[in-house]
Design a protein around this motif. Structure first.
Motif, PDB file in Angstrom:
ATOM      1  N   GLY A  18      43.650  36.770 132.923  1.00 16.93           N
ATOM      2  CA  GLY A  18      44.106  35.684 132.061  1.00 16.93           C
ATOM      3  C   GLY A  18      45.619  35.594 131.980  1.00 16.93           C
ATOM      4  N   PHE A  19      46.293  36.699 132.212  1.00 16.68           N
ATOM      5  CA  PHE A  19      47.746  36.791 132.113  1.00 16.68           C
ATOM      6  C   PHE A  19      48.453  36.301 133.376  1.00 16.68           C
ATOM      7  N   GLU A  20      47.681  35.983 134.417  1.00 14.02           N
ATOM      8  CA  GLU A  20      48.265  35.669 135.724  1.00 14.02           C
ATOM      9  C   GLU A  20      49.283  34.530 135.658  1.00 14.02           C
ATOM     10  N   LYS A  21      48.943  33.439 135.018  1.00 15.93           N
ATOM     11  CA  LYS A  21      49.851  32.289 134.976  1.00 15.93           C
ATOM     12  C   LYS A  21      51.147  32.640 134.259  1.00 15.93           C
ATOM     13  N   ALA A  22      51.041  33.366 133.159  1.00 13.74           N
ATOM     14  CA  ALA A  22      52.225  33.697 132.377  1.00 13.74           C
ATOM     15  C   ALA A  22      53.164  34.625 133.143  1.00 13.74           C
ATOM     16  N   ILE A  23      52.621  35.653 133.779  1.00 12.97           N
ATOM     17  CA  ILE A  23      53.484  36.605 134.486  1.00 12.97           C
ATOM     18  C   ILE A  23      54.091  35.964 135.728  1.00 12.97           C
ATOM     19  N   ASN A  24      53.342  35.075 136.381  1.00 18.34           N
ATOM     20  CA  ASN A  24      53.894  34.375 137.544  1.00 18.34           C
ATOM     21  C   ASN A  24      55.003  33.415 137.136  1.00 18.34           C
ATOM     22  N   GLN A  25      54.830  32.749 136.010  1.00 18.32           N
ATOM     23  CA  GLN A  25      55.874  31.851 135.513  1.00 18.32           C
ATOM     24  C   GLN A  25      57.120  32.650 135.139  1.00 18.32           C
ATOM     25  N   LEU A  26      56.905  33.814 134.544  1.00 19.56           N
ATOM     26  CA  LEU A  26      58.029  34.672 134.192  1.00 19.56           C
ATOM     27  C   LEU A  26      58.800  35.082 135.442  1.00 19.56           C
ATOM     28  N   ALA A  27      58.060  35.477 136.475  1.00 21.73           N
ATOM     29  CA  ALA A  27      58.702  35.895 137.728  1.00 21.73           C
ATOM     30  C   ALA A  27      59.517  34.755 138.332  1.00 21.73           C
ATOM     31  N   LYS A  28      58.986  33.538 138.240  1.00 17.01           N
ATOM     32  CA  LYS A  28      59.676  32.383 138.807  1.00 17.01           C
ATOM     33  C   LYS A  28      60.944  32.050 138.031  1.00 17.01           C
ATOM     34  N   GLU A  29      60.848  32.014 136.719  1.00 14.62           N
ATOM     35  CA  GLU A  29      61.995  31.606 135.906  1.00 14.62           C
ATOM     36  C   GLU A  29      63.110  32.652 135.889  1.00 14.62           C
ATOM     37  N   TYR A  30      62.734  33.918 136.059  1.00 13.26           N
ATOM     38  CA  TYR A  30      63.729  34.991 135.966  1.00 13.26           C
ATOM     39  C   TYR A  30      63.997  35.637 137.321  1.00 13.26           C
ATOM     40  N   ALA A  31      63.715  34.910 138.380  1.00 13.45           N
ATOM     41  CA  ALA A  31      63.877  35.483 139.727  1.00 13.45           C
ATOM     42  C   ALA A  31      65.304  35.937 139.999  1.00 13.45           C
ATOM     43  N   ALA A  32      66.273  35.267 139.406  1.00 15.39           N
ATOM     44  CA  ALA A  32      67.676  35.605 139.656  1.00 15.39           C
ATOM     45  C   ALA A  32      68.138  36.822 138.877  1.00 15.39           C
ATOM     46  N   SER A  33      67.377  37.207 137.849  1.00 17.78           N
ATOM     47  CA  SER A  33      67.871  38.269 136.971  1.00 17.78           C
ATOM     48  C   SER A  33      66.985  39.494 136.873  1.00 17.78           C
ATOM     49  N   VAL A  34      65.712  39.390 137.262  1.00 16.15           N
ATOM     50  CA  VAL A  34      64.833  40.552 137.172  1.00 16.15           C
ATOM     51  C   VAL A  34      63.981  40.688 138.435  1.00 16.15           C
ATOM     52  N   THR A  35      63.580  41.907 138.728  1.00 17.14           N
ATOM     53  CA  THR A  35      62.548  42.175 139.719  1.00 17.14           C
ATOM     54  C   THR A  35      61.317  42.672 138.968  1.00 17.14           C
ATOM     55  N   ILE A  36      60.155  42.474 139.546  1.00 12.67           N
ATOM     56  CA  ILE A  36      58.919  42.899 138.888  1.00 12.67           C
ATOM     57  C   ILE A  36      58.214  43.940 139.743  1.00 12.67           C
ATOM     58  N   ARG A  37      57.972  45.074 139.162  1.00 14.17           N
ATOM     59  CA  ARG A  37      57.219  46.150 139.807  1.00 14.17           C
ATOM     60  C   ARG A  37      55.822  46.187 139.207  1.00 14.17           C
ATOM     61  N   PRO A 217      73.074  42.090 129.290  1.00  7.36           N
ATOM     62  CA  PRO A 217      73.666  40.781 128.986  1.00  7.36           C
ATOM     63  C   PRO A 217      74.147  40.033 130.224  1.00  7.36           C
ATOM     64  N   ASP A 218      74.567  40.760 131.253  1.00  6.90           N
ATOM     65  CA  ASP A 218      75.020  40.099 132.481  1.00  6.90           C
ATOM     66  C   ASP A 218      73.877  39.383 133.194  1.00  6.90           C
ATOM     67  N   ALA A 219      72.653  39.916 133.045  1.00  4.34           N
ATOM     68  CA  ALA A 219      71.500  39.298 133.704  1.00  4.34           C
ATOM     69  C   ALA A 219      71.239  37.911 133.148  1.00  4.34           C
TER      70      ALA A 219
END
Length: 235
Positions: A18-37, A217-219
């Motif tokens: 059920g969390f798939e859409k939310a985590i994928n959206q998070l990865a997309k919006e924050y691609a420039a500032s975070v990596t997901i393991r 904060p830089d992210a």
């Protein structure tokens, strides 16, 4: 420097699906500032019959309907037939198998951990395939341009099995007791919770912004782009 998000999931966790859409959206919006393991949680560490998994719920079908209403994630007809007939099902669940499959794909060069986790869950919840059957991963191998013969060989290596063990040890270190879970790794080698269990995207985003503002904060600054200001001078 990008921050690292730890996403603890499990192939047999319906709220993770059920969390798939939310985590994928998070990865997309924050691609420039975070990596997901992605870390496999090991929810079912040994063989468990499907009937034992769902006999503790008053109405397993209603549980799945609740996940769909809450998250928008649909379950496939073949999978739901198995759930409706869970009392006579012969299906066995064991989180080690899909976790080892994911490790094998990573060892063969697949970098998209989140995509792999989603593909494996869709195989189960949409297609209704048995994740204990290695043949179920054939189409995933094709989708990620991996030779299926090479995958089957890698799946049985000590390295693939060790990857499952290391994930479980890491989950113990994190102190995570339920899935899904999202944590932000901080610069002092600690982990701050972003989500415990299923959360809508807006809630995760708010929590992540708060944590990034405190620890990275830089992210957040790297996410800024061209904009128009409220004073009319920013365009």
């Amino acid at each position: 420097m990008k921050a690292e998000l730890i996403y603890v999931t499990d192939a047999y966790c319906i709220w993770c699906y059920g969390f798939e859409k939310a985590i994928n959206q998070l990865a997309k919006e924050y691609a420039a500032s975070v990596t997901i393991r992605v870390v496999n949680g090991g929810m079912i560490p040994s063989n468990l019959p499907l009937v034992d998994m769902f006999s503790r719920f008053p109405d397993p079908v209603a549980l799945h309907q609740h996940v769909t209403v809450t998250s928008g994630q649909a379950f496939g007809k073949r999978y739901l037939r198995e759930i409706k007939g869970y009392r006579t099902s012969k299906r066995i669940l064991n989180s080690s198998t899909p976790a080892r499959a994911m490790t094998a794909f990573k060892l063969l060069g697949v970098k998209d951990e989140l995509g792999l986790a989603s593909a494996i869950q869709r195989k189960y919840y949409l297609d209704g395939d048995d994740l204990q059957d290695v043949a179920s991963y054939r189409s995933i191998a094709s989708d990620f341009n991996v030779d299926f013969g090479a995958f089957k060989k890698e799946f049985n290596t000590p390295a693939a099995k060790q990857g499952v063990i290391e994930d479980r040890r890491f989950v113990e270190k994190l102190g995570v007791q339920g899935f899904p879970a999202v944590l932000l790794g901080t610069q002092d080698n600690r982990f701050t919770p972003i989500a415990r269990g299923f959360m809508p995207f807006d809630g995760i985003k708010a929590n992540l912004n708060t944590a990034l503002a405190r620890h990275f904060p830089d992210a957040l600054a790297e996410m800024d782009g061209q904009m128009c200001g409220l004073d009319g001078k920013g365009c």
